[in-house]
Design a protein around this motif. Sequence first.
Motif, short mmCIF file in Angstrom:
data_model
loop_
_atom_site.label_atom_id
_atom_site.label_comp_id
_atom_site.label_asym_id
_atom_site.label_seq_id
_atom_site.Cartn_x
_atom_site.Cartn_y
_atom_site.Cartn_z
N ARG A 65 0.83 -1.21 0.00
CA ARG A 65 0.00 0.00 0.00
C ARG A 65 0.87 1.26 0.00
O ARG A 65 0.41 2.33 -0.34
CB ARG A 65 -0.91 0.00 1.23
N ASP A 66 2.10 1.11 0.43
CA ASP A 66 3.03 2.25 0.45
C ASP A 66 3.44 2.54 -1.00
O ASP A 66 4.06 1.69 -1.65
CB ASP A 66 4.25 1.88 1.30
N PRO A 67 3.13 3.71 -1.52
CA PRO A 67 3.40 3.98 -2.93
C PRO A 67 4.87 3.85 -3.30
O PRO A 67 5.18 3.46 -4.43
CB PRO A 67 2.91 5.42 -3.14
N MET A 68 5.76 4.15 -2.36
CA MET A 68 7.18 4.07 -2.70
C MET A 68 7.69 2.63 -2.65
O MET A 68 8.86 2.37 -2.93
CB MET A 68 8.00 4.95 -1.76
N HIS A 69 6.83 1.72 -2.29
CA HIS A 69 7.20 0.32 -2.33
C HIS A 69 6.30 -0.45 -3.29
O HIS A 69 6.26 -1.67 -3.26
CB HIS A 69 7.13 -0.31 -0.94
N MET A 72 -6.33 14.24 -5.49
CA MET A 72 -5.89 14.04 -4.11
C MET A 72 -4.81 12.98 -3.96
O MET A 72 -3.85 13.17 -3.23
CB MET A 72 -7.07 13.71 -3.22
N SER A 73 -4.94 11.85 -4.62
CA SER A 73 -3.98 10.78 -4.33
C SER A 73 -3.53 10.02 -5.57
O SER A 73 -3.80 8.84 -5.70
CB SER A 73 -4.58 9.82 -3.31
N ASP A 93 -0.65 9.02 -6.20
CA ASP A 93 0.37 8.03 -5.85
C ASP A 93 -0.24 6.76 -5.27
O ASP A 93 0.43 5.73 -5.21
CB ASP A 93 1.33 8.61 -4.80
N ASP A 94 -1.46 6.86 -4.82
CA ASP A 94 -2.06 5.70 -4.17
C ASP A 94 -2.15 4.54 -5.16
O ASP A 94 -2.74 4.66 -6.22
CB ASP A 94 -3.46 6.07 -3.69
N GLN A 104 -3.82 1.82 -5.47
CA GLN A 104 -5.13 1.35 -5.92
C GLN A 104 -5.80 2.39 -6.85
O GLN A 104 -6.34 2.04 -7.90
CB GLN A 104 -6.02 1.09 -4.71
#
Lengths: 426, 461
Positions: free
Chosen positions: B93-97, B171-172, B174-175, B177
């Motif tokens: 869930r972490d975008p950088m991972h 808003m997101s 990078d998310d 999902q």
Amino acid sequence: MTRLIGMTPSRRGLLKGMAATASALALPGFVQAQSSAPIKLGFQLHRTGIGAAYGRWYERTTQAALKVVNDQGGINGRPVEVIFEDDGTDPKRGAEVVEKLASQAGCDAIFGPLFSHVVIGSAPRAGELKVPYLVCSEGYHVASGMLNRWTMQPGITDVRAQVSSMAPWVANNLGKKVTMVFPDYAFGHDHRDYFTAAIQAQGGEVIKHIAIPPTETSFTRYLPQIPKETEVLYHVMVGPAVLTFVKELGEFYGTGARPEIFGFIDSLEAVDTASPGLEFLEGTHFWEGNCRVKQADASENEAFYRMAVGVDDNGASVSDAKDISTYAHMFSCWETLFILKAGMEAAGYQGVADRQKLVEAIEAMTTMPESAAHPQGDKVFNAKMHQVFGHQNISKVEGGKLVRVYRTSIEETMYENDTDYTAMSF
Amino acid sequence: MRLAAIICLTPGVALACALPPSIIMTLPTDYYMLGAAITVAVTGLLATSPRLLPRMTARSLFTRPILLPVTATSYAAWIVLLGLILIGFLGARDPMHNLLTLTIWTVIWVALPMGCTLFGNLWHAINPWTAPIRLTRQMLGRTGNIGLARFGHLPAVAGLFGFFWFYIVSMSPDDPQTLAIATATYWTAIYALGVAEGEDWLQEGEFLTVYFGFISKIAPFWLDMKGSRATLKLGWPGTQILIMPALSPSAIAFVTLALAGLTFDGLRETFWYMGLIGENPLEFTGRSAVIGVNSLGLIATWGLTAATIMAALHAGPMLQRQPALAMAGGPVPHKARPNLMPVMLSFLAIAAGYHAAHYLTTLLTAGQYMIFALNDPLFQGDAYLGLPPFYISMGFLTDQGMMTLIWNTQFALILGAHILAVILALRLTPAGVQARVHFPLTALMVGYTVLGLWLLASPSG
């Protein structure tokens, strides 16, 4: 030149060291759980947005703590999993993240948010969903009583305690006539209000408040406002212009006499105090929540924590001497995870039905002795305020390094108010 | 509303701000800007001596057979994309991972454009629509179209605007999902349109294909494919632009939007813009608070960009004078004014240069996460790239030497791009145009140079 990749923290070496240290430390034991399914903890991470520089170290610290917890057998004999979810350092998204972690991912508890406006925007959702929400934000908003029964701050002291507890030492050692330079918004106002009151209580006085607009990039026209009789200059400038501020302050005083200077490390968190341009800070003092430079009398717990997170003796990443950590603050993630462990074990936590028991178990905590779980030092938890109290450090820049000159007692940081979360319903 | 009320009641907001001190702010960036502006202006003087302009001819380095047909590489890219979308839904869930987030925002949007600016249209081989559309049409026996061509580049303009809005404003983005849903939806929409219209439509209807196609025209190296042979060519950056047909009005809209989107992505973070919209940059509320105003900001930036470029391209020809002997140097009649619109192609150099400069630090920071994720995708201590475990390093962001080097690289990219744009503009000008006609355009290029550098030098939140 900075090495981007390739330096090995030597995971195996690290693990060996950790195992050796951990076995030497008395950590709370665990009881055998009926379920072997992992305990799921949600971490509300400032991965993107204004808090990203802190977020990176908060994740790294939490990963290190998680490894230690699991290596020790997890919580109640169950492995622990941490789900990191980015909140963009945004209050609206923060509330969504709380919901995702609590409802969709089924996390047993949520922890980790730092920025106050995000905490304030997210905590009500945690209260509605009845999920334990352990924040690492330093904000007075927890102790002030404005949040809810499910929100607690057991892993880091709050700004009111931090700022107020600096006044006695400053008054007794640096001077009683203080000029404060601070950014003109809530963060600066906190410092202005708490410190002004605290120094008065010491028989001192803030003789001038210099509020600087947040978008200011040059400070030369503000510095002449510093009164000549100033004995202590208290500064809490933050943001991209900090280097410019220090440079211009240095030019303002030149090689002549200057007042004593006291600041909060928030200004230079994640920045090397030995950087070119910061020479003027030599001999000045800073508040530090946790000392970034390994002190001569550092405990084995502190050393263990430092090694586990991969931070060298100067507070930098072991793989990049320029990459200074957010050491003054990030211990809060580590300590909060261990508080969750202790709380769940005390509550005999089995599953989400026991969330209330977990909050009650944490509320039942009083003293937290220094240990591998609390490497920053011992603490006292005030259940009514849902706020922990602990030691604060004052360090002096000597040879570009922060050397601790004073460590407050916990009593010096304590204050009273009429908050009582334990009287609130769940 | 409730949130605003809560914030007003806050007894005190504690943590200051995590914006690192800016080393670039301590550099003499004003002098850099002044120097760049003078250099671009002086380059503009070449209008008086077109003979001095570089000739810009292409050299063939070697010819080789095409090793892998595009159908195969595109098909493989499609499979990879499907896998990435799956990772977006099911991975970390972490975008950088998460490899989907990292691939889209770091590889596709940051690294690939830089690669295309140097080595030509790398996207062509990995376009994840080409093969699926080709194969589907073959299976369906479809050869016709539905007339999308009559819209020119407009579908790509819409796609690019949607992309910028999603990336800069929503808003997101990078998310994982959210990104997976957006990627899957966009891929499916383009696939359906492509099947209906034919794969060639991608060249003007799909924004990534158009964008990469455009900026790869700056590349000093490029592959020229004919039949089963590919020739590697070398030439001055921008050589390929000189043989492009003039841009259609919808393509001009695309290029102005590309410039505006990149500009606004830098602008929205500056203290200046934050002050304009009433946000404290040291305590930025978060994206959710500025979605409306940033949507307007994106549109306004596009409007201003298009208006200034169009104004320069139209004002210049008004300066054309009759030969002194004929009419004592008076203005030429409207019909006899030169057409400067072909010069619009020169702005592709600015887009490519600014893209590389603007995202350079993203490449150096997020790029590390990408390498980490490829090396150890499941965080189990794997080393698929053969790298030992490593920590992400951001020390260079507070290192005087490294940041000075990065600033100088950005400076060189911006200045180089604008000098190239001026030269291309002069080369693209129809014969018989007087030097003075170039004045508004050169002035605009000088302004753009300063703006580009100012965006990179400004304190930002």
